[in-house]
Design a protein around this motif. Structure first.
Motif, short mmCIF file in Angstrom:
data_model
loop_
_atom_site.label_atom_id
_atom_site.label_comp_id
_atom_site.label_asym_id
_atom_site.label_seq_id
_atom_site.Cartn_x
_atom_site.Cartn_y
_atom_site.Cartn_z
N SER A 252 57.66 42.84 38.52
CA SER A 252 57.14 41.48 38.47
C SER A 252 57.95 40.57 39.38
O SER A 252 57.42 39.77 40.14
CB SER A 252 57.19 40.95 37.03
OG SER A 252 56.97 39.56 37.02
N ALA A 253 59.26 40.72 39.30
CA ALA A 253 60.13 39.83 40.08
C ALA A 253 60.01 40.10 41.57
O ALA A 253 59.81 39.19 42.38
CB ALA A 253 61.58 40.00 39.62
N GLY B 113 58.34 40.85 44.78
CA GLY B 113 56.95 40.77 45.24
C GLY B 113 56.87 40.00 46.53
O GLY B 113 57.82 39.97 47.32
N LEU B 114 55.75 39.35 46.73
CA LEU B 114 55.57 38.56 47.94
C LEU B 114 56.65 37.49 48.03
O LEU B 114 57.03 37.07 49.12
CB LEU B 114 54.20 37.90 47.91
CG LEU B 114 53.02 38.87 47.97
CD1 LEU B 114 51.71 38.13 47.70
CD2 LEU B 114 52.97 39.55 49.33
N GLY B 115 57.12 37.03 46.88
CA GLY B 115 58.16 36.01 46.86
C GLY B 115 59.39 36.44 47.66
O GLY B 115 60.01 35.65 48.35
N ASN B 116 59.74 37.71 47.56
CA ASN B 116 60.93 38.21 48.25
C ASN B 116 60.69 38.49 49.72
O ASN B 116 61.52 38.17 50.56
CB ASN B 116 61.40 39.52 47.60
CG ASN B 116 61.61 39.38 46.12
OD1 ASN B 116 60.67 39.09 45.39
ND2 ASN B 116 62.82 39.55 45.67
N ILE C 51 49.13 30.27 40.16
CA ILE C 51 49.90 31.12 41.08
C ILE C 51 49.08 32.33 41.51
O ILE C 51 48.97 32.63 42.70
CB ILE C 51 51.22 31.59 40.43
CG1 ILE C 51 52.14 30.39 40.20
CG2 ILE C 51 51.93 32.60 41.33
CD1 ILE C 51 53.44 30.72 39.49
N TYR D 236 48.29 33.68 45.27
CA TYR D 236 49.08 34.90 45.47
C TYR D 236 48.16 36.04 45.93
O TYR D 236 48.49 36.82 46.82
CB TYR D 236 49.73 35.26 44.14
CG TYR D 236 50.94 36.16 44.22
CD1 TYR D 236 52.20 35.62 44.45
CD2 TYR D 236 50.83 37.53 44.04
CE1 TYR D 236 53.32 36.43 44.50
CE2 TYR D 236 51.94 38.34 44.09
CZ TYR D 236 53.18 37.79 44.32
OH TYR D 236 54.30 38.59 44.37
N PHE E 73 60.46 31.14 41.00
CA PHE E 73 59.31 31.92 41.46
C PHE E 73 59.69 33.38 41.66
O PHE E 73 59.03 34.30 41.19
CB PHE E 73 58.79 31.32 42.77
CG PHE E 73 57.53 31.98 43.30
CD1 PHE E 73 56.28 31.55 42.88
CD2 PHE E 73 57.61 33.01 44.23
CE1 PHE E 73 55.13 32.14 43.36
CE2 PHE E 73 56.46 33.60 44.72
CZ PHE E 73 55.21 33.17 44.29
N THR E 74 60.79 33.60 42.36
CA THR E 74 61.12 34.96 42.73
C THR E 74 61.54 35.80 41.52
O THR E 74 61.34 37.00 41.50
CB THR E 74 62.23 34.98 43.81
OG1 THR E 74 62.36 36.31 44.32
CG2 THR E 74 63.56 34.52 43.27
N LEU E 75 62.10 35.16 40.49
CA LEU E 75 62.47 35.91 39.29
C LEU E 75 61.35 35.89 38.25
O LEU E 75 61.54 36.35 37.12
CB LEU E 75 63.76 35.35 38.70
CG LEU E 75 65.03 35.54 39.54
CD1 LEU E 75 66.22 34.82 38.91
CD2 LEU E 75 65.35 37.02 39.73
N MET F 114 57.27 30.61 33.34
CA MET F 114 55.85 30.56 32.96
C MET F 114 55.48 31.64 31.95
O MET F 114 54.32 31.82 31.66
CB MET F 114 54.94 30.61 34.18
CG MET F 114 55.29 31.59 35.24
SD MET F 114 54.79 33.27 34.84
CE MET F 114 53.03 33.08 34.92
N ALA G 284 56.07 35.00 32.03
CA ALA G 284 55.87 36.39 32.43
C ALA G 284 56.97 37.26 31.84
O ALA G 284 56.71 38.29 31.21
CB ALA G 284 55.84 36.53 33.95
N SER H 180 53.57 42.32 40.78
CA SER H 180 53.79 40.94 40.37
C SER H 180 52.50 40.32 39.84
O SER H 180 52.48 39.63 38.82
CB SER H 180 54.28 40.09 41.55
OG SER H 180 55.46 40.64 42.08
N SER I 99 51.72 41.05 36.29
CA SER I 99 52.42 40.27 35.26
C SER I 99 51.81 38.88 35.12
O SER I 99 51.81 38.30 34.04
CB SER I 99 53.91 40.18 35.58
OG SER I 99 54.15 39.39 36.71
N LEU I 100 51.30 38.34 36.22
CA LEU I 100 50.65 37.03 36.15
C LEU I 100 49.36 37.13 35.34
O LEU I 100 49.09 36.31 34.45
CB LEU I 100 50.35 36.51 37.55
CG LEU I 100 51.58 36.04 38.34
CD1 LEU I 100 51.30 36.01 39.83
CD2 LEU I 100 52.01 34.66 37.87
#
Ligand code: PHE
Length: 451
Positions: free
Chosen positions: A20-21, A23-26, A100, A104, A225-227, A231, A233, A319, A322-323
């Motif tokens: 989950s952590a 993802g695209l965020g990283n 998100i 996403y 966001f990245t972790l 929200m 999750a 990710s 999990s959303l």
């Protein structure tokens, strides 16, 4: 009622939560906002936020989930009573999940489309200096965006329908380690490039002139966001965690892995940027412009670029799962819907909500412009609202709740007072009580313009 799903093992939880952590965020977002915010200082502030705000909140969030065995809304209601204002934090989380995932999925769709472009040899046939232009062309094409957004949402729905163990856990086990190895390989390649030194200086060198105040909010927001914090999750995943497992160890492992991959992504992308004379501030297209250019240089690069975008898609998928799980779990736990109905309805709603984001790159559709709400297009606006406001607010709520409202005896047990971590308990509590609220509120007040 059916018994609640549980993880097959502790590793299962760690992998799924890390899935989950990471993802695209990283890989997509962190490098491009680092580029946009001038590097060094931004990265340092981000790291501070991860350590002083993110990790303590992760522990709190997983804890609230495991204590209540509920998804966000139910968790806050159980612990604070019906009609309590705290339940609003749970609600906000569900709303954030919808927002998100809607954009996403559009970005994940780009990654999927890039698998196709790589596999059909488009990158090989395009001269290096024109590869970045392929991104612009795709970004502006409504049909392409809609198609891949739809396909990605379909895939996400399909997996979440499988439920906790069969769906989420099994996929994470295979794909997370593969992603890590691929990133390592790319890092080795990047280290041999001419631009590596410049990239190191850009990412880790402290050049004070480059940081803008808004960058601090962005760094804070991105640490949530990245972790996947703020929200629900991690709360929801924590609710499937067995009582025997140690929350602090798991949270620390997830945070470390997530941060490592984000920094690796920067050290893969920026050497390419500087070696090929591209712009670090290229924006959301950064990873899509850089990777194909770099991989075109190495033997077997075509194949590797297929693998890279496939792994990026999978990272996005774990990710996205999990959303969607947060949105669906609300209807399953609170409204008694079947998993099939809840996942279908929420997935469909998110598909529709994502349409404006999918059309953001095109300036016109049906003669109407989709750009220009508060000077941002839909895509940026959704990202801004969710990452920079909803998640930090939610995280603040979780911190305050866990630190001030939850009973101390139960909290100590959940923290693992008997373990080696026990000595950190008071420090953790003080951080949640004072450091987190002061940091988050200070950043907000500054942005509202109060000082
Ligand atoms: N953490 C994910 C990423 O970095 C995004 C995410 C945010 C997932 C919030 C779940 C909840 O890509």
């Amino acid at each position: 009622m059916a018994t609640r799903g549980q993880w097959g093992s502790r590793l299962g939880f760690i992998l799924a939560a890390a899935g989950s952590a990471v993802g695209l965020g990283n890989i997509w977002k962190f490098p491009y906002i680092t580029g946009a915010n001038g590097g060094g200082w931004f990265v340092l502030i981000y790291l501070l936020c991860i350590l002083a705000v993110g990790l303590p909140i992760m522990i709190a969030e997983v804890m609230l989930g495991r204590m209540t065995q509920k998804s966000p809304v139910g968790a806050f209601r159980d612990l604070s009573g019906k009609g309590s204002l705290w339940v609003g934090i749970g609600w906000m989380g569900v709303v954030a999940a919808f927002i998100i995932l809607s954009y996403y999925s559009v970005v994940a769709g780009w990654a999927m489309n890039y698998i196709r472009l790589a596999a059909t040899g488009v990158f090989a046939d395009t001269p290096a200096d024109q590869v970045p232009g392929l991104f612009g062309a795709m970004y502006a094409d409504p049909g392409t965006n809609l198609l891949w957004h739809g396909l990605f949402m379909g895939l996400t729905v399909f997996i979440v329908l499988g439920g906790v163990q069969k769906g989420v856990e099994r996929w994470s086990r295979i794909l997370m380690p593969m992603l890590f190895v691929m990133m390592l390989g790319l890092l080795v390649q990047a280290a041999s490039m001419d631009g590596f030194g410049k990239a190191l200086d850009f990412v880790f060198g402290l050049h004070a002139d480059k940081l803008k105040p808004a960058g601090v909010l962005e760094a804070l927001g991105h640490s949530f966001f990245t972790l996947s914090l703020g929200m629900g999750a991690m709360l929801t995943y924590g609710s499937y965690l067995s009582k025997k497992d140690d929350i602090v160890t798991a949270s620390a492992a997830i945070t470390l892995l997530d941060t490592a991959i984000a920094l690796m992504a920067c050290m893969v992308l920026f050497p390419i940027t500087f070696t090929f004379g591209m712009e670090p501030s290229a924006g959301p297209g950064l990873v899509f412009m850089n990777i194909p250019v770099a991989l075109a240089q190495v033997p077997g690069g075509l194949f590797l670029s297929v693998v890279f975008f496939a792994l990026l898609t999978f990272a996005a998928l774990t990710s996205a799962i999990s959303l969607l799980e947060v949105a669906a779990a609300y209807f399953i736990d609170e409204k008694g819907w079947s998993r099939g109905k809840a996942v279908g309805v929420t997935g469909g709603a998110i598909l529709v909500l994502g349409i404006p984001s999918a059309l953001s790159g095109g300036t016109e559709l049906f003669g109407k412009s989709f750009e220009g709400v508060f000077g941002k297009n839909w895509f940026d606006l959704f990202d801004y609202i969710a990452s920079n406001w909803l998640l930090p607010l939610g995280g603040l709520g979780i911190a305050l709740f866990a630190a001030w409202r939850v009973g101390d005896a139960a909290r100590r047990v959940e923290f693992g007072e008997q373990t080696a971590w026990g000595r950190l308990y008071l420090g953790w509590l003080l951080v949640l009580r004072f450091v987190v609220p002061v940091a988050v509120v200070a950043v907000f007040l500054h942005l509202i313009g109060l000082y």
